[in-house]
Design a protein around this motif. Structure first.
Motif, PDB file in Angstrom:
ATOM      1  N   GLY A 131       0.828  -1.214   0.000  1.00 52.68           N
ATOM      2  CA  GLY A 131       0.000   0.000   0.000  1.00 52.68           C
ATOM      3  C   GLY A 131       0.855   1.254   0.000  1.00 52.68           C
ATOM      4  N   GLU A 132       1.886   1.246   0.835  1.00 51.54           N
ATOM      5  CA  GLU A 132       2.768   2.416   0.921  1.00 51.54           C
ATOM      6  C   GLU A 132       3.550   2.611  -0.377  1.00 51.54           C
ATOM      7  OE1 GLU A 132       3.148   4.702   3.271  1.00 51.54           O
ATOM      8  OE2 GLU A 132       2.143   3.856   5.014  1.00 51.54           O
ATOM      9  N   TRP A 133       3.932   1.496  -0.998  1.00 49.95           N
ATOM     10  CA  TRP A 133       4.674   1.574  -2.263  1.00 49.95           C
ATOM     11  C   TRP A 133       3.814   2.197  -3.356  1.00 49.95           C
ATOM     12  CZ3 TRP A 133       5.409  -1.895  -6.866  1.00 49.95           C
ATOM     13  CH2 TRP A 133       6.604  -1.614  -7.558  1.00 49.95           C
ATOM     14  N   ILE A 134       2.549   1.770  -3.397  1.00 48.94           N
ATOM     15  CA  ILE A 134       1.600   2.343  -4.371  1.00 48.94           C
ATOM     16  C   ILE A 134       1.547   3.860  -4.180  1.00 48.94           C
ATOM     17  CG2 ILE A 134      -0.869   2.514  -4.955  1.00 48.94           C
ATOM     18  CD1 ILE A 134      -1.071  -0.505  -4.128  1.00 48.94           C
ATOM     19  N   LEU A 135       1.454   4.282  -2.920  1.00 48.43           N
ATOM     20  CA  LEU A 135       1.339   5.714  -2.647  1.00 48.43           C
ATOM     21  C   LEU A 135       2.641   6.451  -2.940  1.00 48.43           C
ATOM     22  CD1 LEU A 135      -0.746   5.676   0.649  1.00 48.43           C
ATOM     23  CD2 LEU A 135      -1.549   5.875  -1.703  1.00 48.43           C
ATOM     24  N   GLN A 136       3.754   5.782  -2.675  1.00 47.27           N
ATOM     25  CA  GLN A 136       5.032   6.433  -2.968  1.00 47.27           C
ATOM     26  C   GLN A 136       5.179   6.662  -4.472  1.00 47.27           C
ATOM     27  OE1 GLN A 136       8.731   4.360  -1.980  1.00 47.27           O
ATOM     28  NE2 GLN A 136       9.593   6.299  -1.270  1.00 47.27           N
ATOM     29  N   ILE A 137       4.808   5.638  -5.250  1.00 47.71           N
ATOM     30  CA  ILE A 137       4.867   5.780  -6.707  1.00 47.71           C
ATOM     31  C   ILE A 137       3.915   6.891  -7.159  1.00 47.71           C
ATOM     32  CG2 ILE A 137       4.330   4.646  -8.899  1.00 47.71           C
ATOM     33  CD1 ILE A 137       5.205   2.020  -7.611  1.00 47.71           C
ATOM     34  N   GLY A 138       2.744   6.938  -6.536  1.00 41.05           N
ATOM     35  CA  GLY A 138       1.732   7.920  -6.936  1.00 41.05           C
ATOM     36  C   GLY A 138       1.899   9.268  -6.244  1.00 41.05           C
ATOM     37  N   ASP A 139       2.947   9.414  -5.424  1.00 42.46           N
ATOM     38  CA  ASP A 139       3.201  10.657  -4.695  1.00 42.46           C
ATOM     39  C   ASP A 139       1.983  11.093  -3.857  1.00 42.46           C
ATOM     40  OD1 ASP A 139       4.697  12.758  -3.801  1.00 42.46           O
ATOM     41  OD2 ASP A 139       4.213  14.075  -5.502  1.00 42.46           O
ATOM     42  N   GLU A 140       1.505  10.159  -3.046  1.00 44.73           N
ATOM     43  CA  GLU A 140       0.352  10.454  -2.190  1.00 44.73           C
ATOM     44  C   GLU A 140       0.676  10.091  -0.753  1.00 44.73           C
ATOM     45  OE1 GLU A 140      -3.613   9.223  -3.181  1.00 44.73           O
ATOM     46  OE2 GLU A 140      -2.993   8.809  -5.235  1.00 44.73           O
ATOM     47  N   HIS A 141      -0.276  10.418   0.137  1.00 42.61           N
ATOM     48  CA  HIS A 141      -0.118  10.064   1.544  1.00 42.61           C
ATOM     49  C   HIS A 141      -1.150   9.008   1.920  1.00 42.61           C
ATOM     50  CE1 HIS A 141       2.836  13.067   2.299  1.00 42.61           C
ATOM     51  NE2 HIS A 141       2.108  13.948   1.655  1.00 42.61           N
ATOM     52  N   PRO A 142      -0.874   8.246   2.988  1.00 35.95           N
ATOM     53  CA  PRO A 142      -1.843   7.224   3.400  1.00 35.95           C
ATOM     54  C   PRO A 142      -3.192   7.849   3.783  1.00 35.95           C
ATOM     55  CG  PRO A 142       0.201   7.016   4.660  1.00 35.95           C
ATOM     56  CD  PRO A 142       0.306   8.270   3.870  1.00 35.95           C
ATOM     57  N   SER A 143      -4.271   7.132   3.517  1.00 37.39           N
ATOM     58  CA  SER A 143      -5.578   7.609   3.961  1.00 37.39           C
ATOM     59  C   SER A 143      -6.124   6.710   5.064  1.00 37.39           C
ATOM     60  CB  SER A 143      -6.558   7.701   2.786  1.00 37.39           C
ATOM     61  OG  SER A 143      -6.938   6.415   2.369  1.00 37.39           O
ATOM     62  N   HIS A 144      -5.308   5.769   5.491  1.00 34.99           N
ATOM     63  CA  HIS A 144      -5.690   4.896   6.601  1.00 34.99           C
ATOM     64  C   HIS A 144      -4.392   4.406   7.219  1.00 34.99           C
ATOM     65  CE1 HIS A 144      -7.221   1.385   8.777  1.00 34.99           C
ATOM     66  NE2 HIS A 144      -8.411   1.943   8.706  1.00 34.99           N
ATOM     67  N   MET A 145      -4.377   4.195   8.543  1.00 34.06           N
ATOM     68  CA  MET A 145      -3.114   3.846   9.194  1.00 34.06           C
ATOM     69  C   MET A 145      -2.677   2.420   8.889  1.00 34.06           C
ATOM     70  SD  MET A 145      -2.850   5.974  12.679  1.00 34.06           S
ATOM     71  CE  MET A 145      -4.090   5.198  13.694  1.00 34.06           C
ATOM     72  N   VAL A 146      -3.652   1.519   8.670  1.00 34.71           N
ATOM     73  CA  VAL A 146      -3.307   0.121   8.432  1.00 34.71           C
ATOM     74  C   VAL A 146      -3.436  -0.239   6.946  1.00 34.71           C
ATOM     75  CG1 VAL A 146      -3.878  -2.254   9.025  1.00 34.71           C
ATOM     76  CG2 VAL A 146      -3.958  -0.493  10.776  1.00 34.71           C
ATOM     77  N   MET A 147      -4.453   0.338   6.304  1.00 35.85           N
ATOM     78  CA  MET A 147      -4.620   0.112   4.860  1.00 35.85           C
ATOM     79  C   MET A 147      -4.430   1.436   4.129  1.00 35.85           C
ATOM     80  SD  MET A 147      -7.723  -2.386   5.378  1.00 35.85           S
ATOM     81  CE  MET A 147      -8.047  -1.293   6.713  1.00 35.85           C
ATOM     82  N   PRO A 148      -3.166   1.801   3.924  1.00 38.38           N
ATOM     83  CA  PRO A 148      -2.860   3.160   3.472  1.00 38.38           C
ATOM     84  C   PRO A 148      -3.487   3.542   2.128  1.00 38.38           C
ATOM     85  CG  PRO A 148      -0.882   1.746   3.424  1.00 38.38           C
ATOM     86  CD  PRO A 148      -1.938   0.996   4.142  1.00 38.38           C
ATOM     87  N   ALA A 149      -3.672   2.538   1.243  1.00 35.72           N
ATOM     88  CA  ALA A 149      -4.157   2.876  -0.104  1.00 35.72           C
ATOM     89  C   ALA A 149      -5.625   2.472  -0.286  1.00 35.72           C
ATOM     90  CB  ALA A 149      -3.274   2.198  -1.149  1.00 35.72           C
ATOM     91  N   ILE A 150      -6.372   2.500   0.797  1.00 33.22           N
ATOM     92  CA  ILE A 150      -7.762   2.032   0.726  1.00 33.22           C
ATOM     93  C   ILE A 150      -8.612   2.896  -0.222  1.00 33.22           C
ATOM     94  CG2 ILE A 150      -8.507   3.345   2.776  1.00 33.22           C
ATOM     95  CD1 ILE A 150     -10.237   0.801   3.418  1.00 33.22           C
ATOM     96  N   HIS A 151      -8.142   4.105  -0.498  1.00 32.17           N
ATOM     97  CA  HIS A 151      -8.917   4.997  -1.365  1.00 32.17           C
ATOM     98  C   HIS A 151      -8.677   4.723  -2.852  1.00 32.17           C
ATOM     99  CE1 HIS A 151      -4.948   6.739  -0.674  1.00 32.17           C
ATOM    100  NE2 HIS A 151      -5.066   7.407  -1.807  1.00 32.17           N
ATOM    101  N   LYS A 152      -7.789   3.799  -3.174  1.00 30.07           N
ATOM    102  CA  LYS A 152      -7.463   3.585  -4.587  1.00 30.07           C
ATOM    103  C   LYS A 152      -8.152   2.343  -5.160  1.00 30.07           C
ATOM    104  CE  LYS A 152      -4.134   5.856  -6.301  1.00 30.07           C
ATOM    105  NZ  LYS A 152      -4.505   7.204  -5.927  1.00 30.07           N
ATOM    106  N   THR A 153      -8.520   2.425  -6.423  1.00 28.00           N
ATOM    107  CA  THR A 153      -9.116   1.268  -7.094  1.00 28.00           C
ATOM    108  C   THR A 153      -8.029   0.460  -7.790  1.00 28.00           C
ATOM    109  OG1 THR A 153      -9.368   2.478  -9.150  1.00 28.00           O
ATOM    110  CG2 THR A 153     -11.246   2.465  -7.656  1.00 28.00           C
ATOM    111  N   ARG A 154      -8.396  -0.762  -8.175  1.00 28.72           N
ATOM    112  CA  ARG A 154      -7.454  -1.611  -8.909  1.00 28.72           C
ATOM    113  C   ARG A 154      -7.043  -0.937 -10.231  1.00 28.72           C
ATOM    114  NH1 ARG A 154     -10.956  -6.892  -9.299  1.00 28.72           N
ATOM    115  NH2 ARG A 154     -11.688  -6.157  -7.294  1.00 28.72           N
ATOM    116  N   GLN A 155      -7.985  -0.211 -10.825  1.00 35.68           N
ATOM    117  CA  GLN A 155      -7.667   0.466 -12.093  1.00 35.68           C
ATOM    118  C   GLN A 155      -6.604   1.543 -11.879  1.00 35.68           C
ATOM    119  OE1 GLN A 155     -10.831  -0.117 -11.080  1.00 35.68           O
ATOM    120  NE2 GLN A 155     -11.604  -1.504 -12.660  1.00 35.68           N
ATOM    121  N   GLN A 156      -6.780   2.294 -10.780  1.00 37.40           N
ATOM    122  CA  GLN A 156      -5.804   3.356 -10.500  1.00 37.40           C
ATOM    123  C   GLN A 156      -4.433   2.765 -10.197  1.00 37.40           C
ATOM    124  OE1 GLN A 156      -8.091   5.094  -7.317  1.00 37.40           O
ATOM    125  NE2 GLN A 156      -8.787   6.799  -8.578  1.00 37.40           N
ATOM    126  N   VAL A 157      -4.421   1.636  -9.464  1.00 35.17           N
ATOM    127  CA  VAL A 157      -3.138   0.997  -9.144  1.00 35.17           C
ATOM    128  C   VAL A 157      -2.495   0.466 -10.430  1.00 35.17           C
ATOM    129  CG1 VAL A 157      -2.011  -0.859  -7.868  1.00 35.17           C
ATOM    130  CG2 VAL A 157      -3.883   0.402  -6.807  1.00 35.17           C
TER     131      VAL A 157
END
Lengths: 716, 162
Positions: A131-157
């Motif tokens: 999750g953190e790697w996805i956000l690092q690549i996308g230059d974003e911050h976590p939106s949840h402490m345990v599931m950081p990329a919960i706001h992203k869809t499979r398409q966006q990833v």
């Protein structure tokens, strides 16, 4: 962007809405399952107790940890600030000529903005949690402490991965995407000269850290590179392994509804490392203060340092569920995020986000460390309210109207006289509603409001309810503003029922607001005025069998906040305490009277549990209704989740309130019940208002009106 | 074997299956034949008296076999003291990890091994892994996917006669 603009953007994000809604419902289920056979209260009390300590105890634990770690050859560094910690880590990387550092998930590193600061020095930290790697690549911050990329869809990833790898990525192949991360990051573990992890637990007994993870990236980050840096806050310390196991027992359960994570890794000091020229791993523990140590000495704020970072306060928060962690929190997320933003970053940063708490108290009851999160938020709201001012219109209203019962009464009377050209009758249920509220357009317009009553409850009560000659019992009833000015029938129905069964009902001579709206708005002075006035209007508890409310929010205020606001006033405090002990919701008193009811008609019924019934008054009318109604009772999914009202919250944060209400309505429609019962006038106003607005033909009733109209007492 | 022993194995098995590990209850002799049937590229086991000392790199290894110290029935967890770097790396990068646990070293819950934890972190270093099922993630749309960074499969041999 203003907080309201941010909220609007998130509310309009369909992906986020769907992801968070699905997560919220499946989390509740899996959490309930995984705690089956365990006593949650006992487990969380244990964590609360082991984390309940002052600065001396924490420093004692720290020195014990430090001694043990240093004896094994590790280095322990105390970083005063986030910047200090980042500089230290950068120096370690430079010393080892390591441009790359693989790191596993660490919220503390988010707190101190480690990646940003290292990158500014030309260094490359690599997030290895997927999750953190996805956000690092996308230059974003976590939106949840345990599931950081919960706001992203499979398409966006898939899009991010495709841009990153230059290869085609099938958006429906999640396994394939995980495989990409596995391959790319596997190289990184072996390329990096330094590995960094956080620590969920730091065991003083032997100087050992514990890491709770699923992916295996923390094991690789702490195993492959020749240097290991541990970034940890002092609050993670505990005495021994028995305490550590107490934490491990609740953390995965509350975080993701897992009994245990795939890995719990315990690391002490220096282990063999063939990549290090010494043959031994070089280990650095970086203990971060960054403002937290000061709070161990604060009587209330030290509670926040009991957090074990499970994220469950976000998982069950109805407001988080609407907007996600990019708005509901900052570096830390959820209820604890609002609090830690205030404590670590300062109240200026937190003043807007603190207001987003609707006050439903779900987080306080779900926290596996037993932190009363909602109360802390409420207290912090008052701190920022006093410092930065509260909404000036509200302040005027509290100060000049609500805190002055006579003025409130005459103004409401005036309102009820002048509103009539503006009221109309709602078609299907014939209820009087306000036709249109001036200045309330656009996003604030999502429900109908009840018309003000022509006469106040107090006036009608004094006209209609005659004292009993020989009462069997006596109760003192506190009506609250909603009953006094909008729903007098709710109070009258209860009074008639009780009188019929020999219970004398007395009321205050003047109705004063309970003070909770002022507290929620961050206005402690006016809250104090209201509470003191109220106490002066209450009769002596010794003369009554019970004090009753039909509004659990008022009830909660009397039981809890009255005590908080009379601490320096022994007489009023004592009175609050005595009243609190006799206070209960009307339904609970009826159950104690042992009246047997039966239902008159064949209509089906569902029940919304008001937040403050269960969480402030420890009562729900669900059992009473189930027993009387049998098959006619239709259980409501998420019955105890907030309806979105929260008083003026529903105007201040209308899009969130509306979103929460829509989910409630969806669940209500799923029950196919004819009648919706609840026992809070605020919930009646919100749910009935929403249903009328949408044209959903269901009757919404307060428990007292339902009992009077739809039930009859079985003669004993 | 006592009935108590049977029941703790049952409880462990149930929990381990819940975290998608495979469990085989076998005796020592059967363990030897398992060893023969497989092509383990890394073995570390006291029972088998084999302690491989080669380092496995980023390419990983198909199958590794490691004897663990304990297993926890409540959570289906195996407990491995792995300060030995070769063992640690092998268990991180094996595609399919096999572990051996003596039936006699099963415990009910994590609190039962706190002394073991303290003893094994008393000295210079220490690295203890609780492993429950294969490596997993749910970071993309919360879809549970096994084989994130570590083993894709975990098989546990419980040696019933030891």
């Amino acid at each position: 962007m203003s907080i309201h603009d941010k909220i609007r953007t998130k509310i309009e994000d369909d992906v986020l809405y769907k992801n968070l809604k699905n997560f919220a419902s499946s989390y509740k289920q899996s959490k309930a399952n995984v705690y089956k056979g365990h006593d949650f209260e006992t487990l969380r009390k244990r964590v609360y107790d082991l984390k309940d300590r002052d600065i001396n105890k924490v420093m004692e634990q720290f020195h014990r940890f430090k001694d043990n770690a240093e004896k094994s050859g590790a280095t322990v560094y105390q970083a005063r600030t986030g910047e200090d910690a980042c500089n230290y880590i950068a120096e370690v990387m430079k010393k080892h000529n390591s441009k790359y550092m693989v790191k596993s998930k660490s919220m503390t590193s988010e707190e101190i903005q480690l990646n940003h600061r290292l990158e500014a020095k030309g260094l490359s930290p690599i997030e290895t949690d997927l999750g953190e790697w996805i956000l690092q690549i996308g230059d974003e911050h976590p939106s949840h402490m345990v599931m950081p990329a919960i706001h992203k869809t499979r398409q966006q990833v898939a899009k991010l991965f495709s841009d990153y790898t230059g290869k085609t990525v099938d958006p429906d192949d999640i396994k394939g995407m995980v495989e990409i991360a596995r391959q790319y990051l596997r190289d990184d573990y072996f390329k990096a000269g330094v590995g960094m992890t956080g620590a969920n637990i730091a065991v003083a007994e032997t100087g050992t850290i514990g890491l709770v993870t699923n992916e295996g990236n923390a094991r690789l980050s702490s195993t492959v590179p020749p240097v290991h840096i541990v970034l940890v806050g002092y609050e993670k310390l505990c005495d021994n392994f028995s305490e550590a196991m107490d934490i491990v027992k609740v953390l995965p359960k509350s975080a993701t509804g897992q009994n245990i994570t795939s890995y719990v890794t315990w690391i002490k000091g220096q282990n063999p490392s063939h990549k290090n020229e010494t043959g031994v791993k070089e280990t650095h523990y970086v203990f971060v203060d960054n403002g937290r140590l000061a709070f161990f000495e604060h009587p209330e704020f030290k509670e926040a340092l009991k957090c074990i970072r499970c994220g469950s306060c976000a998982n069950i928060c109805p407001a988080y569920e609407m907007v996600g962690g990019h708005v509901y929190g900052d570096r830390y997320i959820g209820s604890i995020g609002l609090i830690l933003t205030a404590l670590y970053q300062g109240d200026a940063d937190a003043q807007d986000i603190l207001k987003m708490c609707i006050g439903c108290r779900a987080c306080s009851f779900n926290c596996p460390s037993g932190i009363d999160l909602q109360k802390m938020i409420s207290n912090l709201k008052m701190v920022v309210g006093q410092k930065y001012g509260i909404n000036s219109v509200k302040k005027q209203v509290f100060n000049k109207v609500i805190a002055k019962p006579d003025r409130m009464k005459s103004l409401m009377g005036l309102g009820s006289t002048f509103q009539f050209p503006m009221t109309k009758t709602n078609k299907f249920n014939k209820e009087k509603i306000i036709a249109s509220v001036p200045m309330l357009s656009g996003e604030k317009d999502f429900r109908h409001f009840p018309a003000l009553s022509k006469k106040s409850f107090t006036k009608m009560f004094n006209n209609q309810i005659r004292p009993l000659a020989n009462p069997k019992k006596k109760v003192f009833f506190y009506p609250g503003c909603a009953v006094e000015y909008m729903y007098p029938e709710i109070g009258l129905a209860m009074a008639r029922l009780l009188h019929k069964h020999g219970v004398q009902v007395d009321i205050p001579s003047r109705s004063v607001c309970c003070g909770l709206p002022a507290i929620a708005a961050g206005d402690p002075e006016n809250a104090r005025t209201m509470i003191h006035k109220n106490l002066d209007e209450m009769k002596s508890p010794a003369d009554y069998d019970a004090f009753l409310v039909v509004c659990p929010t008022c009830g909660g205020a009397i039981k809890h906040e009255f005590l908080d606001f009379t601490r320096e006033d022994p007489d009023r405090y004592k009175l609050s305490k005595q009243i609190g002990e006799k206070l209960m919701p009307m339904g609970q008193f009826l159950e104690q009277l042992n009246l047997k009811f039966r239902v008159k008609g064949g209509r089906s019924v569902t029940y919304h549990t008001p937040c403050h019934n269960t969480r402030s008054m420890d009562y729900s009318a669900e059992d009473l209704l189930k027993n009387v109604l049998g098959e006619q009772f239709k259980p409501l999914t998420d019955s105890n989740v907030c309806c979105g009202f929260g008083g003026t919250y529903s105007l201040d944060f209308a899009p969130i309130s509306n979103g929460i209400l829509n989910k409630k309505i969806e669940h209500i429609e799923d029950t196919q019940a004819d009648i919706v019962i609840t026992d809070c006038p605020g919930c009646v106003m919100q749910i009935n208002g929403g249903l009328m607005y949408k044209g959903v033909e269901k009757k919404v009733m307060h428990l007292s009106s339902f009992i009077e109209n739809e039930l009859e007492v079985v003669p004993s | 074997m006592t009935s108590k022993g049977n029941s703790i194995i049952d409880r462990f098995t149930q929990s381990a299956i819940a975290v998608t590990a495979a469990v085989k209850v076998i005796n020592k002799e059967q363990l030897l034949s398992e060893k023969e049937e497989h092509n383990f590229k890394f073995i570390s086991s006291e029972i088998l008296q084999q302690f491989d000392q080669h380092y496995i790199g980023k390419e990983g290894v198909d199958e590794a076999l490691v004897e663990v110290n304990h297993a926890i029935a409540e959570t289906g967890t195996v407990v491995l003291e792995c300060s030995n770097e070769q063992v640690r790396t092998a268990t991180c990068v094996a595609e399919h990890l096999y572990v051996i646990v003596k039936a006699s070293s099963l415990v009910e819950c994590s609190h039962d091994i706190v002394d073991f934890m303290a003893e094994n972190t008393q000295n210079q270093g220490g690295y203890i892994a609780f492993i429950s099922g294969p490596s997993r993630t749910a970071d993309i749309e919360r879809v549970l996917t096994v084989g994130a960074h570590g083993p894709r499969e975990l098989t546990i041999f419980i040696v019933s006669d030891l």
